[in-house]
Motif scaffolding. Structure first.
Motif, PDB file in Angstrom:
ATOM      1  N   TRP A 135       0.816  -1.223   0.000  1.00  0.00           N
ATOM      2  CA  TRP A 135       0.000   0.000   0.000  1.00  0.00           C
ATOM      3  C   TRP A 135       0.841   1.260   0.000  1.00  0.00           C
ATOM      4  N   GLY A 136       2.154   1.113   0.015  1.00  0.00           N
ATOM      5  CA  GLY A 136       3.033   2.269  -0.083  1.00  0.00           C
ATOM      6  C   GLY A 136       3.077   3.149   1.142  1.00  0.00           C
ATOM      7  N   ALA A 137       2.755   2.592   2.301  1.00  0.00           N
ATOM      8  CA  ALA A 137       2.787   3.384   3.527  1.00  0.00           C
ATOM      9  C   ALA A 137       4.235   3.678   3.927  1.00  0.00           C
ATOM     10  N   SER A 138       4.496   4.907   4.340  1.00  0.00           N
ATOM     11  CA  SER A 138       5.847   5.318   4.736  1.00  0.00           C
ATOM     12  C   SER A 138       6.051   5.080   6.230  1.00  0.00           C
ATOM     13  N   LEU A 139       6.059   3.812   6.605  1.00  0.00           N
ATOM     14  CA  LEU A 139       6.205   3.459   8.014  1.00  0.00           C
ATOM     15  C   LEU A 139       7.679   3.329   8.378  1.00  0.00           C
ATOM     16  N   ARG A 140       8.000   3.684   9.629  1.00  0.00           N
ATOM     17  CA  ARG A 140       9.377   3.529  10.113  1.00  0.00           C
ATOM     18  C   ARG A 140       9.452   3.128  11.579  1.00  0.00           C
ATOM     19  N   ILE A 141       8.276   3.006  12.248  1.00  0.00           N
ATOM     20  CA  ILE A 141       8.248   2.743  13.693  1.00  0.00           C
ATOM     21  C   ILE A 141       7.314   1.579  13.996  1.00  0.00           C
ATOM     22  N   LEU A 142       7.764   0.679  14.869  1.00  0.00           N
ATOM     23  CA  LEU A 142       6.895  -0.339  15.447  1.00  0.00           C
ATOM     24  C   LEU A 142       6.964  -0.186  16.964  1.00  0.00           C
ATOM     25  N   ASN A 143       5.833   0.159  17.556  1.00  0.00           N
ATOM     26  CA  ASN A 143       5.738   0.351  19.002  1.00  0.00           C
ATOM     27  C   ASN A 143       5.042  -0.876  19.579  1.00  0.00           C
ATOM     28  N   VAL A 144       5.748  -1.618  20.443  1.00  0.00           N
ATOM     29  CA  VAL A 144       5.167  -2.844  21.004  1.00  0.00           C
ATOM     30  C   VAL A 144       4.638  -2.633  22.428  1.00  0.00           C
ATOM     31  N   GLY A 145       4.510  -1.383  22.855  1.00  0.00           N
ATOM     32  CA  GLY A 145       3.863  -1.084  24.118  1.00  0.00           C
ATOM     33  C   GLY A 145       4.693  -1.474  25.325  1.00  0.00           C
ATOM     34  N   GLY A 146       4.005  -1.804  26.407  1.00  0.00           N
ATOM     35  CA  GLY A 146       4.660  -2.192  27.655  1.00  0.00           C
ATOM     36  C   GLY A 146       4.155  -3.536  28.120  1.00  0.00           C
ATOM     37  N   GLY A 147       4.011  -3.662  29.444  1.00  0.00           N
ATOM     38  CA  GLY A 147       3.505  -4.911  29.995  1.00  0.00           C
ATOM     39  C   GLY A 147       4.540  -5.757  30.689  1.00  0.00           C
ATOM     40  N   PHE A 148       5.767  -5.258  30.808  1.00  0.00           N
ATOM     41  CA  PHE A 148       6.851  -6.030  31.406  1.00  0.00           C
ATOM     42  C   PHE A 148       6.585  -6.217  32.907  1.00  0.00           C
ATOM     43  N   GLY A 149       6.507  -7.472  33.328  1.00  0.00           N
ATOM     44  CA  GLY A 149       6.049  -7.785  34.678  1.00  0.00           C
ATOM     45  C   GLY A 149       7.035  -7.409  35.771  1.00  0.00           C
ATOM     46  N   ILE A 150       6.518  -7.286  36.992  1.00  0.00           N
ATOM     47  CA  ILE A 150       7.342  -7.034  38.169  1.00  0.00           C
ATOM     48  C   ILE A 150       6.977  -8.041  39.256  1.00  0.00           C
ATOM     49  N   ARG A 151       7.805  -8.110  40.277  1.00  0.00           N
ATOM     50  CA  ARG A 151       7.545  -9.008  41.403  1.00  0.00           C
ATOM     51  C   ARG A 151       6.695  -8.289  42.439  1.00  0.00           C
ATOM     52  N   TYR A 152       5.510  -8.833  42.689  1.00  0.00           N
ATOM     53  CA  TYR A 152       4.679  -8.380  43.806  1.00  0.00           C
ATOM     54  C   TYR A 152       4.777  -9.366  44.973  1.00  0.00           C
ATOM     55  N   VAL A 153       4.706 -10.654  44.658  1.00  0.00           N
ATOM     56  CA  VAL A 153       4.759 -11.702  45.677  1.00  0.00           C
ATOM     57  C   VAL A 153       5.768 -12.752  45.242  1.00  0.00           C
ATOM     58  N   GLU A 154       6.083 -13.667  46.142  1.00  0.00           N
ATOM     59  CA  GLU A 154       7.160 -14.628  45.923  1.00  0.00           C
ATOM     60  C   GLU A 154       6.979 -15.455  44.657  1.00  0.00           C
ATOM     61  N   GLU A 155       5.728 -15.778  44.311  1.00  0.00           N
ATOM     62  CA  GLU A 155       5.487 -16.634  43.149  1.00  0.00           C
ATOM     63  C   GLU A 155       5.757 -15.922  41.825  1.00  0.00           C
ATOM     64  N   ASP A 156       5.786 -14.590  41.830  1.00  0.00           N
ATOM     65  CA  ASP A 156       6.004 -13.841  40.595  1.00  0.00           C
ATOM     66  C   ASP A 156       7.441 -14.018  40.119  1.00  0.00           C
ATOM     67  N   ARG A 157       7.600 -14.274  38.827  1.00  0.00           N
ATOM     68  CA  ARG A 157       8.922 -14.501  38.260  1.00  0.00           C
ATOM     69  C   ARG A 157       9.130 -13.624  37.014  1.00  0.00           C
ATOM     70  N   PRO A 158       9.273 -12.319  37.214  1.00  0.00           N
ATOM     71  CA  PRO A 158       9.516 -11.466  36.049  1.00  0.00           C
ATOM     72  C   PRO A 158      10.894 -11.725  35.452  1.00  0.00           C
TER      73      PRO A 158
END
Length: 444
Positions: free
Chosen positions: A236-259
């Motif tokens: 389609w001839g779009a002049s794209l140059r950026i791909l943004n994949v957002g966020g969502g990277f996990g963190i540890r809240y409790v012991e079972e969490d394994r980010p």
């Protein structure tokens, strides 16, 4: 107590963060109190830079302001070389009044108002992440009237469901966010954006959810997005140059969490982007990410003062604190879990299993269910970890509670970055109609 950042138990047996004794912080600033480890905030920002440099990609890291947005936080992320993702006029105003460069800001949101779009255009922000056809047409019209042509990314829902709570999944097909890929909406959006004279389409955006502990979801999203990206460029001839994949990277809240380490997420994303670009015959795009929770969450600790205890024999032991759902609604919204320690006896062994109850008039106002603690008695200071994201930003005045203060701690110094609300602050915007007024008597 898990070690993180500058957190430690000092010689007095008290929890210490940033070289500051948390018991002294509670005495000085009152409770509830949000305490941020400034060193950890900065270290995490730098981890993202380091990971991208190692991956060898052109990139942009934009802090997701919705996680925790204050003027001081905006200054900090600017100092660390990050861009900024805002989702409202309020967040945009916070950033601009803090002196954040407008060209390093992009505006998100699934229902941006006319006034918000105008504000962003007049401020000269770096771009808009367009969420739907209504917004695309409105933004193009408003921009053309102002003689502007802002950069835009189209938010696409790739049909990837992250393994997280249903309320914070966003990449699946059935969601309020973005242009659906499977039904052809995304293709129609690209074609409409190409025809619009008031916008400049430069990239695509997706976000698959929050608290993600694996890379497979990101890789699948990249594969689907890059297939679409290549079609837009090659067919389609779009002049794209950026791909943004957002966020969502996990963190540890409790012991079972394994980010995963930041580097693991970024390496997987980078490898997938490079591989797909080569496979589909397009130049490797600049890759953007939008971490919010990963930066703010682990650096935040909330301090409370313990009040009442309640024992139901054979059932449960409760301890109540002087905050709760008004300063942290996450447990009542999506059953968020936390760990805590009695801050004034942080080095003492666990003695009991207790449920930490808030003070607000809702049965569901529970901060933590059945957590191991040293025996907590009235007057103790309870520290709840991992509260830097989506606590202050979601706080309310429920039951007419003043919102807590926020302090940044570093090298033994504590700086107030948000002052505690007063009782008079609560009524500052109230108005009594003239017909209801009566003689005022001083409150003694």
């Amino acid at each position: 107590m898990p070690s993180l950042g500058t957190r430690r138990v000092n010689d007095r047996g008290h929890l210490e963060i940033g070289g500051c004794d948390t018991v002294e912080l509670a005495e000085r600033f009152g409770t509830p109190l949000y305490v941020f480890d400034e060193v950890l905030l900065r270290e995490t920002c730098r981890e993202f830079h380091a990971a991208f440099r190692k991956a060898g990609l052109r990139y942009q890291v934009a802090y997701a302001g919705k996680a925790f947005c204050t003027q001081a936080m905006c200054r900090l992320v600017e100092e660390e070389g990050l861009h900024l993702d805002v989702v409202s006029a309020g967040e945009l105003h916070t950033a601009l009044t803090a002196g954040f460069p407008p060209e390093k800001i992009h505006l998100h949101g699934n229902n941006k108002s006319r006034d918000e779009l105008i504000y962003g255009l007049r401020a000269g922000i770096g771009g808009f992440v367009v969420d739907n056809f209504y917004e695309l047409d409105l933004l193009a019209e408003l921009a053309e009237r102002q003689g502007k042509r802002p950069n835009i990314l189209l938010r696409v829902t790739p049909g990837v469901e992250a393994h997280t709570h249903e309320y914070i999944q966003t990449g699946q097909q059935d969601t309020k966010f973005g242009f659906d890929l499977a039904s052809g909406q995304a293709e129609a959006a690209v074609r409409r954006a190409q025809r619009a004279r008031g916008v400049n389409l430069v990239g695509l955006h997706c976000h698959i959810g929050s608290q993600i502990f694996e890379t497979e979801g990101f890789v699948l999203a990249v594969e689907r997005m890059m297939e679409f990206y290549a079609r837009a460029v090659n067919e389609w001839g779009a002049s794209l140059r950026i791909l943004n994949v957002g966020g969502g990277f996990g963190i540890r809240y409790v012991e079972e969490d394994r980010p995963l380490p930041v580097e693991a997420y970024i390496a997987a994303i980078a490898d997938a982007v490079k591989g797909e670009a080569l496979r589909r015959g397009v130049a490797v795009p600049e890759v953007w990410v939008e971490p919010g929770r990963r930066i703010a969450g682990p650096a935040g600790t909330t301090l409370y003062t313990v009040g009442a205890r309640k024992e139901i024999p054979g059932v449960r032991r409760y301890i109540a604190v002087d905050g709760g759902m008004a300063d942290n609604p996450r447990p009542i919204i999506y059953q968020a879990r936390y760990e805590a320690v009695v801050a004034n006896r942080a080095g003492e062994p666990v003695e009991e299993l207790a449920a930490v109850a808030g003070k607000f008039c809702e049965t569901g106002d529970m901060l933590i269910w059945d957590t191991p603690l040293a025996r907590a008695v009235p007057g103790d200071i309870l520290a709840v970890f991992g509260t830097g994201a989506y606590t202050y930003s979601m706080a309310s005045n429920y039951n007419r509670a003043p919102r807590p203060a926020v302090v940044f701690v570093r090298d033994g110094r504590a700086d107030v970055v948000v002052r505690r609300e007063t009782l008079d602050d609560l009524i500052r915007l109230d108005q009594i109609p003239e017909r209801m007024r009566k003689e005022q008597h001083p409150v003694s």
